[in-house]
Write a protein that holds these residues in place. Structure first.
Motif, mmCIF file in Angstrom:
data_model
loop_
_atom_site.group_PDB
_atom_site.id
_atom_site.type_symbol
_atom_site.label_atom_id
_atom_site.label_comp_id
_atom_site.label_asym_id
_atom_site.label_seq_id
_atom_site.Cartn_x
_atom_site.Cartn_y
_atom_site.Cartn_z
ATOM 1 N N THR A 4 14.864 12.669 -6.796
ATOM 2 C CA THR A 4 14.719 11.235 -7.114
ATOM 3 C C THR A 4 15.295 10.983 -8.505
ATOM 4 O O THR A 4 15.379 11.910 -9.323
ATOM 5 N N TYR A 7 0.888 -1.172 0.000
ATOM 6 C CA TYR A 7 0.000 0.000 0.000
ATOM 7 C C TYR A 7 0.923 1.218 0.000
ATOM 8 O O TYR A 7 1.373 1.671 1.049
ATOM 9 N N TRP A 13 11.909 1.273 10.604
ATOM 10 C CA TRP A 13 12.824 1.646 9.516
ATOM 11 C C TRP A 13 14.254 1.282 9.908
ATOM 12 O O TRP A 13 14.573 1.248 11.097
ATOM 13 N N PHE A 28 4.120 5.993 -4.793
ATOM 14 C CA PHE A 28 5.401 6.129 -5.508
ATOM 15 C C PHE A 28 5.021 6.335 -6.967
ATOM 16 O O PHE A 28 4.950 5.384 -7.743
HETATM 17 N N1 MTE Z 1 8.987 9.827 -3.400
HETATM 18 C C1 MTE Z 1 8.945 9.774 -4.740
HETATM 19 N N2 MTE Z 1 10.084 9.847 -5.429
HETATM 20 N N3 MTE Z 1 7.765 9.648 -5.427
HETATM 21 C C2 MTE Z 1 6.573 9.595 -4.776
HETATM 22 O O1 MTE Z 1 5.519 9.498 -5.438
HETATM 23 N N4 MTE Z 1 5.414 9.641 -2.620
HETATM 24 C C3 MTE Z 1 5.487 10.245 -1.287
HETATM 25 C C4 MTE Z 1 6.682 9.753 -0.504
HETATM 26 N N5 MTE Z 1 7.890 9.782 -1.324
HETATM 27 C C5 MTE Z 1 6.581 9.674 -3.361
HETATM 28 C C6 MTE Z 1 7.827 9.765 -2.693
HETATM 29 C C7 MTE Z 1 4.269 10.012 -0.523
HETATM 30 S S1 MTE Z 1 2.888 10.900 -1.002
HETATM 31 C C8 MTE Z 1 4.214 9.169 0.539
HETATM 32 S S2 MTE Z 1 2.836 9.052 1.530
HETATM 33 C C9 MTE Z 1 5.365 8.295 0.862
HETATM 34 O O2 MTE Z 1 6.441 8.419 -0.070
HETATM 35 C C10 MTE Z 1 4.899 6.845 0.854
HETATM 36 O O3 MTE Z 1 5.918 5.996 1.324
HETATM 37 P P1 MTE Z 1 5.604 4.428 1.447
HETATM 38 O O4 MTE Z 1 5.068 3.984 0.127
HETATM 39 O O5 MTE Z 1 6.913 3.781 1.783
HETATM 40 O O6 MTE Z 1 4.592 4.270 2.532
#
Ligand code: MTE
Length: 323
Positions: A179, A85, A154, A88
């Protein structure tokens, strides 16, 4: 606040797992050949360290810190939802897309570019600055801006240690993160749901706060691709989107850096993004959250429950304006 970090020399050899657990030697040699800054790391981190291995492999040498499940007193979210869940967007916008679409992503070899107001700029192999003897397990609450939350063990190293080793100078008021930008490897980047690469940033005192962690694993294992392999940020008092995944660049700079979600909708997502039950998102309240696995909602805590550790960083700031 004083936290005792274990030094490599403090770790008895019995605690040290065979380097083969960490090191895919072929990949390491490949990356050492590709990345020229290898010579520079001697002065930064001593000898080359064996970096964590393939996603899902067990990590050894993990030191527990004061942030344990016992100290938090909250149930861990199960490994299943933590790794299926996800958000990314580089692998799709659905919650199960990252687990489905990141299967073939190869997070090795990996390098991190460091530039800007720093004494030791360069392009570093992951192995160059990741001392496995510094790995710590920290159980943190993780609160997504979408009002769900998890509790995750973590594994990582304090961001402050890394910043110190790179030698951030007095002009480093902020640190910007990026990223990987490679649509071949991250197919979600073929769609312009966000402007790529994904960007995030912290004020330098936020980066130096002992809570900020550069993560390489979870549940004692190497970080799965969908959770941001091989290197991601974890800033537990901020909404989840600040915790940028698959980091390839850190820039130390004087100006506040642009960040992806703020660029996408500045009305909805600010630079600070501190968890704050009193400041609603324009489209929903942030007063409550649903812990994944729970039926009932629970109240959201100021700074996600880390007010004692980080509240002073924002003394005198209007948190309604600086959301
Ligand atoms: N980092 C990148 N590069 N791309 C992403 O879409 N989503 C962010 C964050 N880091 C995201 C990201 C969001 S909105 C959240 S809630 C968390 O990563 C989710 O981390 P998880 O999937 O390990 O729970």
């Amino acid at each position: 606040m004083l936290i005792k970090f274990k030094k490599a020399s403090d770790v008895p050899s019995s605690e040290i797992t065979s380097p083969s657990v960490y090191l895919n030697r072929r990949h390491f040699l490949q990356s050492a050949a590709i990345v020229g800054a290898g010579a520079a790391f001697g002065s930064i981190a001593g000898p080359a360290f064996a970096a964590p291995g393939n996603p899902g492999e067990n990590l050894g040498n993990v030191n527990k810190t004061k942030w344990t499940q016992d100290s938090l007193g909250e149930k861990l979210t199960e490994y299943g939802p933590v790794t299926t869940y996800n958000n990314f967007y580089e692998f799709g916008t659905g919650k199960t897309d990252p687990a489905d679409n990141a299967k073939n992503f190869k997070p090795r070899p990996w390098s991190l570019a460091v530039d800007g107001a720093v004494e030791k700029p360069g392009v570093y192999n992951l192995e160059d600055f990741l001392n496995p003897h510094q790995l710590e397990e920290r159980v943190y609450r993780f609160r997504c801006v979408e009002a769900w939350s998890m509790v995750i063990p973590w594994v990582g190293i304090p961001l402050a240690d890394v910043v110190k080793r790179f030698g951030a100078t007095g002009n480093a008021k902020y640190v910007a993160f990026e990223t990987l930008n490679d649509a071949e490897r991250m197919p979600g980047q073929h769609r312009s749901v966000l402007e790529w690469p994904y960007r995030e940033g912290l004020r330098i005192d936020e980066a130096m706060n002992p809570l900020s962690l550069l993560v390489v694993g979870l549940y004692g294992k190497v970080l799965p691709n969908q959770n941001g392999a091989p290197l991601r940020l974890m800033v537990p008092w901020k909404y989840g989107f600040k915790s940028i995944k698959s980091i390839v660049k850190m820039t130390f700079q004087e100006k506040e850096p642009p960040t992806s979600w703020n660029m996408s909708s500045s009305r909805e997502y600010g630079f600070y993004s501190n968890v704050n039950p009193e400041v609603s998102h324009p489209r929903w309240s942030q007063a409550k959250e649903r812990r994944i696995g729970d039926f009932l909602k629970r109240p959201t805590k100021m700074f996600n429950g880390y007010e004692e550790e980080v509240g002073q960083l924002y003394a005198g700031m209007d948190l309604k304006k600086n959301y």
